[in-house]
Design a protein around this motif. Structure first.
Motif, short mmCIF file in Angstrom:
data_model
loop_
_atom_site.label_atom_id
_atom_site.label_comp_id
_atom_site.label_asym_id
_atom_site.label_seq_id
_atom_site.Cartn_x
_atom_site.Cartn_y
_atom_site.Cartn_z
N ARG A 31 0.83 -1.20 0.00
CA ARG A 31 0.00 0.00 0.00
C ARG A 31 0.87 1.26 0.00
N ALA A 32 1.93 1.25 0.81
CA ALA A 32 2.83 2.40 0.87
C ALA A 32 3.53 2.60 -0.46
N MET A 33 3.93 1.51 -1.10
CA MET A 33 4.61 1.65 -2.40
C MET A 33 3.67 2.15 -3.47
N LEU A 34 2.42 1.73 -3.45
CA LEU A 34 1.45 2.24 -4.42
C LEU A 34 1.22 3.74 -4.22
N TYR A 35 1.12 4.16 -2.96
CA TYR A 35 0.93 5.58 -2.67
C TYR A 35 2.16 6.38 -3.11
N GLY A 37 4.29 5.53 -5.28
CA GLY A 37 4.42 5.44 -6.73
C GLY A 37 3.65 6.52 -7.45
N THR A 38 2.60 7.06 -6.83
CA THR A 38 1.89 8.18 -7.46
C THR A 38 2.73 9.45 -7.40
N TYR A 42 10.45 6.04 -8.56
CA TYR A 42 11.77 5.84 -7.99
C TYR A 42 11.74 5.90 -6.46
N LEU A 43 10.91 6.78 -5.94
CA LEU A 43 10.76 6.87 -4.49
C LEU A 43 10.15 5.58 -3.94
N ALA A 44 9.14 5.06 -4.61
CA ALA A 44 8.52 3.80 -4.18
C ALA A 44 9.52 2.66 -4.22
#
Length: 69
Positions: A31-35, A37-38, A42-44
């Motif tokens: 969930r954190a990576m999807l958020y 990713g928006t 690269y941050l995700a």
């Protein structure tokens, strides 16, 4: 029934804390990576990579500690 040695009890508590923290972290990581990713893919990727590396870093630290004992 055999009681635990204080060192064994301490190790068991540390293992339980480790499992709870990283288990919860891995549960919320997608969930954190999807958020993130928006905001930036690269941050995700960086956050996911750092979290997985932190998991293995704890084992590396434990091995160093055990080697010294």
């Amino acid at each position: 029934m055999k009681t635990l040695d204080p060192r064994d009890r301490s190790a068991a508590i540390a293992a339980a804390v480790f499992l709870v923290i990283f288990g919860a972290g891995f549960m919320f990581l997608p969930r954190a990576m999807l958020y993130l990713g928006t905001i930036s893919p690269y941050l995700a990727a960086a956050v996911g990579t750092l979290f997985v590396l932190a998991f293995f870093f704890v084992f590396w630290l434990r091995a160093r500690y055990q080697r010294r004992r």
